[in-house]
Design a protein around this motif. Structure first.
Motif, PDB file in Angstrom:
ATOM      1  N   MET A 172      26.161  48.619  -4.568  1.00  0.00           N
ATOM      2  CA  MET A 172      27.139  47.881  -3.778  1.00  0.00           C
ATOM      3  C   MET A 172      27.234  48.445  -2.355  1.00  0.00           C
ATOM      4  SD  MET A 172      28.523  45.437  -5.596  1.00  0.00           S
ATOM      5  CE  MET A 172      30.128  45.151  -4.891  1.00  0.00           C
ATOM      6  N   GLU A 213      32.038  39.786  -5.752  1.00  0.00           N
ATOM      7  CA  GLU A 213      31.044  39.771  -6.825  1.00  0.00           C
ATOM      8  C   GLU A 213      31.712  39.643  -8.185  1.00  0.00           C
ATOM      9  OE1 GLU A 213      27.736  39.564  -6.389  1.00  0.00           O
ATOM     10  OE2 GLU A 213      28.301  39.378  -4.288  1.00  0.00           O
ATOM     11  N   ALA A 214      32.905  40.236  -8.347  1.00  0.00           N
ATOM     12  CA  ALA A 214      33.637  40.083  -9.604  1.00  0.00           C
ATOM     13  C   ALA A 214      34.037  38.633  -9.831  1.00  0.00           C
ATOM     14  CB  ALA A 214      34.872  40.988  -9.601  1.00  0.00           C
ATOM     15  N   GLY A 227      36.717  45.125  -9.347  1.00  0.00           N
ATOM     16  CA  GLY A 227      36.777  44.086  -8.332  1.00  0.00           C
ATOM     17  C   GLY A 227      38.064  43.283  -8.399  1.00  0.00           C
ATOM     18  N   TRP A 229      32.892  46.923 -13.674  1.00  0.00           N
ATOM     19  CA  TRP A 229      32.949  46.609 -12.244  1.00  0.00           C
ATOM     20  C   TRP A 229      33.684  45.304 -11.976  1.00  0.00           C
ATOM     21  CZ3 TRP A 229      32.222  49.397  -8.010  1.00  0.00           C
ATOM     22  CH2 TRP A 229      31.605  50.642  -8.173  1.00  0.00           C
ATOM     23  N   ARG A 262      33.292  42.866  -0.843  1.00  0.00           N
ATOM     24  CA  ARG A 262      32.100  42.576  -1.643  1.00  0.00           C
ATOM     25  C   ARG A 262      32.350  42.867  -3.123  1.00  0.00           C
ATOM     26  NH1 ARG A 262      26.984  41.259  -1.086  1.00  0.00           N
ATOM     27  NH2 ARG A 262      25.512  41.901  -2.697  1.00  0.00           N
ATOM     28  N   THR A 263      33.027  43.964  -3.424  1.00  0.00           N
ATOM     29  CA  THR A 263      33.328  44.306  -4.811  1.00  0.00           C
ATOM     30  C   THR A 263      34.169  43.218  -5.471  1.00  0.00           C
ATOM     31  OG1 THR A 263      33.274  46.667  -4.237  1.00  0.00           O
ATOM     32  CG2 THR A 263      34.327  46.063  -6.309  1.00  0.00           C
ATOM     33  N   ALA A 264      35.199  42.759  -4.769  1.00  0.00           N
ATOM     34  CA  ALA A 264      36.049  41.707  -5.311  1.00  0.00           C
ATOM     35  C   ALA A 264      35.296  40.383  -5.417  1.00  0.00           C
ATOM     36  CB  ALA A 264      37.291  41.540  -4.437  1.00  0.00           C
ATOM     37  N   LYS A 276      35.350  36.822  -0.311  1.00  0.00           N
ATOM     38  CA  LYS A 276      34.907  37.788   0.704  1.00  0.00           C
ATOM     39  C   LYS A 276      35.425  37.390   2.087  1.00  0.00           C
ATOM     40  CE  LYS A 276      30.597  38.689  -1.799  1.00  0.00           C
ATOM     41  NZ  LYS A 276      29.118  38.535  -1.775  1.00  0.00           N
TER      42      LYS A 276
END
Length: 326
Positions: free
Chosen positions: A51, A80-81, A304, A300, A76-78, A97
């Motif tokens: 990530m 992609e979740a 996220g 993950w 990005r983490t949120a 995003k």
């Protein structure tokens, strides 16, 4: 579309149940029984590095100055979740995003960056599949069916990525906006025309940033092969880096081709089972690997969603303080 994806999700669950019954729950559990809790923590760590590197690829997709790196990493983490848990495919996550970046950059800068980053990421994904194909042919003993499947996946990726890229550089976004405005589906085409102008400007004037974006995304895909290596080592299935790269390349190609299926559920498990069997690792090892990767994915997703909920709460708490000033 939501109904279609719901049907595909159910179909994926059916395929997964069939694979478990076909391979045998006992043989799968014999592989999974080697996994301890601290090893589960260990296999979740490489994805954090992936990530971080992918976020650098997104950072170079901005036409002007990008927002702070940590904010981009959280977004990005949120995103992609959300991509995985919603029925909107990659559209829902990209919107998240953009929303999370809104305090740092306006929408007219963040939206083009998301489109460009999706382009450079898929180009890098295609390069990974090409590298995996070369390794499968030159360094490994792989069944011809797997080679042909990789060739087909490579052809699909080249066709779709090429079309996506041409759409942006040839002004088709602007023309599509005008067509939608003419048909009455949208009020005007100004947003599409602005997006089209920004995309074409990026590809015309920022080719160095484009190359760097592709390079960092390619690095992220290669780190995916490292993640495969770590997972198989934990499961006591030692393989070479070349084998791990082929497994990751096939998996990424299958995820690309099955984007309509939520999380590629069932499809990815079937592909991994077949590839592992073709590589002499055993179908049960392929299915166990898939389940372990789903567990990492679940961790993950939770991280996220925590980021997303926290951002939402912060935005809600800040709103009353902003109203008197407004």
């Amino acid at each position: 579309m939501k109904v279609t994806r719901a049907v595909l999700l159910v179909g994926g669950l059916v395929v997964l149940a069939f694979l478990v019954a076909r391979v045998g729950i006992e043989s799968v559990m014999s592989v999974l029984s080697r996994l301890t809790w601290w090893q589960l923590v260990l296999i979740c760590l490489p994805y954090g590095l992936i990530m971080a590197v992918d976020t650098l690829g997104w950072r170079y997709a901005f036409i002007s100055n990008p927002p702070p790196y940590l904010r981009m990493l959280a977004a990005r983490t949120a995103g992609e979740a959300v991509n995985i848990v919603t029925a909107l495919g990659s559209v829902g996550g990209e919107a998240v995003k953009v929303w999370l970046l809104r305090p740092a950059v306006p929408y007219d800068e963040s939206v083009p960056s998301v489109v460009i980053a999706k382009t450079t990421s898929t180009i890098a994904q295609t390069l990974l599949l090409l590298v995996g194909l070369v390794l499968a042919v030159t360094t490994l003993t792989v069944a011809g069916d797997v080679i042909w499947a990789m060739l087909v996946l490579l052809g699909v990726e080249l066709l779709l990525v090429g079309g996506f890229f041409v759409t942006q550089v040839a002004g088709l976004v602007r023309r599509a906006g005008r067509l939608l405005a003419w048909s009455g589906l949208i009020e005007n085409a100004s947003a599409a025309e602005d997006l089209d102008a920004r995309l074409r400007r990026y590809y015309r004037e920022n080719w160095r940033r484009f190359v760097l974006s592709v390079a960092f995304h390619f690095g992220g895909w290669l780190l995916g092969a490292l993640e495969v290596l770590v997972m198989l080592y934990v499961l006591d299935i030692p393989v070479s880096m070349a084998t791990a790269t082929v497994i990751e390349a096939v998996g990424s190609g299958v995820r690309f081709a099955s984007f309509l299926v939520p999380g590629s559920l069932g499809v990815l498990e079937g592909a991994n089972t077949g590839v592992f069997a073709a590589l002499g690792l055993g179908a049960s090892a392929g299915l166990a690997f898939s389940l372990v990767r789903r567990a990492r994915q679940g961790v993950w997703i939770g991280i996220g969603l925590i980021v997303l909920v926290s951002a939402r709460l912060l935005a809600t708490s800040a709103a009353p303080a902003e109203r008197p000033a407004a």
